[in-house]
Design a protein around this motif. Structure first.
Motif, PDB file in Angstrom:
ATOM      1  N   THR A  31     -29.828 -24.554 -27.671  1.00 58.21           N
ATOM      2  CA  THR A  31     -30.280 -25.836 -28.218  1.00 58.21           C
ATOM      3  C   THR A  31     -31.803 -25.909 -28.239  1.00 58.21           C
ATOM      4  O   THR A  31     -32.396 -26.360 -29.219  1.00 58.21           O
ATOM      5  N   TYR A  80     -25.888 -22.525 -23.617  1.00 62.66           N
ATOM      6  CA  TYR A  80     -25.917 -23.628 -24.579  1.00 62.66           C
ATOM      7  C   TYR A  80     -27.252 -24.367 -24.543  1.00 62.66           C
ATOM      8  O   TYR A  80     -27.817 -24.702 -25.584  1.00 62.66           O
ATOM      9  N   SER A 110     -25.761 -33.155 -29.898  1.00 63.99           N
ATOM     10  CA  SER A 110     -25.259 -32.319 -28.805  1.00 63.99           C
ATOM     11  C   SER A 110     -26.146 -32.447 -27.575  1.00 63.99           C
ATOM     12  O   SER A 110     -25.641 -32.441 -26.443  1.00 63.99           O
TER      13      SER A 110
END
Length: 88
Positions: free
Chosen positions: A27, A23, A62
């Motif tokens: 990102t 993740y 996020s």
């Protein structure tokens, strides 16, 4: 990306750590991809298009959520004095 994570990670790394790493890489790559697209959209159209704005919001929020909620949990977990996953 998954192949690279498995190649460089130790054999005893837990799956949740692999997911968090994937993740984080995703990102970071998303921001690198969004900057040229955003500059191009600003140059051609004089404003960011709606999908670009949505992608920026996803990347920004996020990352903020990971910084304030997810990463401190991992830090406390990794600094725990217990030596097994069950005892942590």
């Amino acid at each position: 990306m998954i192949h690279s994570i498995r190649k460089f990670a130790a054999k005893n790394v837990e799956p949740v750590v692999l997911v968090a790493t994937a993740y984080a890489w995703l990102t970071a790559m998303m921001i690198i991809a969004l900057v040229p697209i955003d500059v191009w959209a600003a140059y051609i159209m004089s404003s960011a298009t709606s999908p670009i704005l949505v992608m920026w919001n996803i990347a920004y929020w996020s990352t903020q959520a990971a910084t304030w909620f997810v990463l401190p949990f991992y830090q406390v977990y990794s600094e725990a004095g217990d030596f097994s996953v069950k005892n942590k």
